[in-house]
Design an enzyme around this catalytic site. Structure first.
Site, PDB file in Angstrom:
ATOM      1  N   SER A  20     -18.771  39.946 -83.341  1.00 25.11           N
ATOM      2  CA  SER A  20     -18.444  38.547 -83.061  1.00 25.11           C
ATOM      3  C   SER A  20     -17.862  37.850 -84.297  1.00 25.11           C
ATOM      4  CB  SER A  20     -19.703  37.813 -82.609  1.00 25.11           C
ATOM      5  OG  SER A  20     -20.652  37.855 -83.656  1.00 25.11           O
ATOM      6  N   GLU A  27     -14.557  32.671 -76.444  1.00 24.39           N
ATOM      7  CA  GLU A  27     -14.801  33.950 -75.792  1.00 24.39           C
ATOM      8  C   GLU A  27     -16.076  33.880 -74.944  1.00 24.39           C
ATOM      9  OE1 GLU A  27     -15.924  37.159 -78.477  1.00 24.39           O
ATOM     10  OE2 GLU A  27     -14.454  38.426 -77.479  1.00 24.39           O
ATOM     11  N   CYS A  64     -13.178  43.310 -76.282  1.00 29.57           N
ATOM     12  CA  CYS A  64     -12.724  42.283 -77.235  1.00 29.57           C
ATOM     13  C   CYS A  64     -11.344  41.761 -76.860  1.00 29.57           C
ATOM     14  CB  CYS A  64     -12.725  42.851 -78.635  1.00 29.57           C
ATOM     15  SG  CYS A  64     -11.843  44.389 -78.731  1.00 29.57           S
ATOM     16  N   GLU A  84     -12.943  43.217 -87.261  1.00 26.72           N
ATOM     17  CA  GLU A  84     -12.337  43.271 -85.921  1.00 26.72           C
ATOM     18  C   GLU A  84     -13.201  42.378 -85.052  1.00 26.72           C
ATOM     19  OE1 GLU A  84      -9.695  44.906 -85.255  1.00 26.72           O
ATOM     20  OE2 GLU A  84      -9.532  46.517 -86.718  1.00 26.72           O
ATOM     21  N   LYS A  90     -24.330  51.487 -88.709  1.00 24.75           N
ATOM     22  CA  LYS A  90     -25.360  50.660 -88.081  1.00 24.75           C
ATOM     23  C   LYS A  90     -24.904  50.353 -86.650  1.00 24.75           C
ATOM     24  CE  LYS A  90     -27.330  46.451 -87.151  1.00 24.75           C
ATOM     25  NZ  LYS A  90     -27.485  46.834 -85.738  1.00 24.75           N
TER      26      LYS A  90
END
Ligand code: NAD
Length: 496
Positions: free
Chosen positions: A244, A400, A301, A266, A190
């Protein structure tokens, strides 16, 4: 106007990407017939109407994946055959190099020079790495005594859902597909709704390479409409997720409320670069600090989004960081000379600038940036931004931002620097800059992060695992260890 535009850039004007879902070896519309408009953040222009898949499409793809897995045409075929197909796929990725790079540049606003230098070659190299590795990893016999033979072997999990983000669409997809397919699983990919196009071309190449029907499906669409049904599907054995923190945690809930499938996560980060007063090479540190955050417009990231620096070298370092940042201004993603492109969308540009404003309102000092750039009208570009005097505990140092924003934290000494570096919920990556070997190792041991760099940043190899600790998730992409997360151990005990 792009000076000396190479021929492949003209293709941007007549791009005809794949837009349908790929299920059971064929491109098909979404079961509902719905589509969504995919726009380029380069200039806001429409790129394509893409199949908007839903739960029905997930059911179809899982059925095809399970049928393929049970038939054994991939899951039980000779390892040499799997290697042949995956190597051919890597070759085809290289053969369609220009098209893939162009799709990445248009879909997410990545500079085409970087897509060509890094993204497409890395994806091909990753597929090749796992193709070559797949028959080099063997099982064990356990020492269980004279009256039995105990074999400990690894088997594929079955049906794997790979849910990926938009910031490195091809690379992160290859990190999942490589080990998952090499070990014999069927995969339902996806892609992020912002970046479906390169994934769909990859599906076409996989079919050309000879991957049996049903082994790989690609379902474009939105998170709650495709990602959630995949995460909750009772016949999916694992979801490998990159994205996220918020969505990653949802996948744990989906798994817990369905079949308890395996989940690897991750997630994000707020990675510090710790520069100590005895740093050997201030120029190298300054360059790594600036590139560490501004590469890919900060949408990485493990972006080094915090500079934690001892006061003794702070001003001298910062001057050089700001000089490098001044040269990393956003340019047209289709211009081969651009080093930094757009953010992935208008919403992100507004969000990033909002976070900068909030930090300034709380007392942070704007040292550069904090505003839009406009290399291509209608695009979503933000200048490299550096904030000083950010208080510990401010959301800017703990959360973040996922944009080109560096915040600077001043440390009294090495101990204080380590404390500041640790003061976030994350643990994805970190760096320490020092000339003392012992200090480097002492600090590296204390930094809770999946990767700690010493006197460099963002160096890596397919041979090294990549992933996070704490809120940055668990599970590792890359390296031979990734093969473990797409297989399960089976013991066969034979009485002698
Ligand atoms: P995201 O979490 O919004 O989306 C990631 C994927 O999850 C997309 O495919 C999306 O469609 C899907 N999704 C969204 N909502 C969902 C839901 N409710 N249920 C199921 N699926 C859903 O992340 P993003 O904005 O695409 O990517 C940015 C994030 O990814 C950042 O936090 C970044 O740090 C992280 N990231 C981590 C790594 C890593 O290796 N640690 C690498 C790249 C990006």
């Amino acid at each position: 106007m792009i000076a000396d535009a190479p021929a492949w850039i003209d293709a941007a004007e007549c791009l005809a990407p794949r837009t349908q879902a790929f299920v059971g070896g064929a491109f098909v519309p979404a079961a509902s017939g719905a589509t969504f408009a995919d726009h380029s953040p380069r200039d806001g222009r429409w790129l394509a109407d893409v199949a908007r898949c839903g739960a029905g499409d997930v059911d179809g793809a899982v059925a095809a994946a399970r049928a393929a897995f049970d038939a054994g045409t991939w899951s039980r075929c000779a390892p040499a055959e799997r290697r042949r197909v995956l190597l051919r796929l890597a070759d085809l990725v290289e053969a369609r190099f220009d098209d893939l790079a162009l799709l990445e540049a248009l879909d997410v606003g990545k500079p085409i020079g970087e897509a060509r230098r890094v993204d497409v070659p890395s994806a091909a190299a990753c597929l090749r790495f796992y193709a070559e590795a797949l028959d080099k990893v063997t099982g064990e016999t356990a020492p269980v005594g004279p009256d039995a033979l105990a074999l400990v072997e690894r088997e594929p999990l079955g049906v794997v859902g790979a849910v990926v983000p938009w910031n490195y669409p091809l690379i992160i997809t290859a990190w999942k597909l490589g080990p998952a397919l090499a070990t014999g699983n069927s995969v339902i990919l996806k892609p992020a709704e912002q970046s479906p196009l390169s994934a769909l071309l990859l599906a076409e190449l996989a079919a050309q390479a000879g991957l049996p029907d049903g082994v790989l499906s690609v379902l474009p669409g939105f998170g709650p409409e495709v990602g959630e049904p995949l995460g909750r599907h009772p016949d999916v054995d694992k979801v490998a997720f990159t994205g996220s923190v918020e969505v990653g945690r949802r996948f744990l809930v989906y798994a817990g409320e369905s079949n308890g499938k395996a989940v690897s996560l991750e997630l994000g980060g707020k990675s510090p670069q710790v520069v100590l007063a005895d740093v050997a090479d201030l120029d190298a540190a300054a360059s790594a600090v600036a590139w560490g955050i501004f590469y890919n417009a900060g949408q990485t990231c493990h972006a080094g989004s915090r500079l934690v620096v001892e006061r003794a070298v702070r001003d001298e370092l910062l001057e050089r960081v700001l000089a490098t940042a001044a040269g990393l201004q956003p340019g047209d993603p289709l211009d081969p000379a651009s080093t930094v492109g757009s953010l992935v969308g208008e919403q992100e540009a507004v969000r990033v600038l909002g976070a900068v404003e909030a930090a300034r309102a709380a007392g942070a000092e704007l040292l550069c940036g904090g505003e839009r750039a406009d290399p291509v009208p209608g695009g979503s570009y933000v200048r490299p931004t550096v904030l000083g005097a950010v208080a510990p505990g401010d959301p800017m140092v703990r959360e973040e931002v996922f944009g080109p924003v560096l915040c600077v934290q001043d440390a009294d000494d090495a101990e204080h620097a380590v404390w500041l570096a640790q003061d976030t919920p994350y643990g994805l990556a970190a760096a320490v800059w020092t000339r003392e070997v012992a200090t480097a190792h002492r600090v590296a041991r204390r930094l809770r992060a999946g990767t700690v760099w010493v006197n460099t940043y963002d160096a890596g190899s397919l041979m090294t695992p990549f992933g996070g600790m704490r809120a940055s998730g668990h599970g590792r992409d890359r390296s031979l260890h990734a093969l473990d997360s797409y297989t399960q151990l089976k013991t066969t005990w034979v009485a002698l």
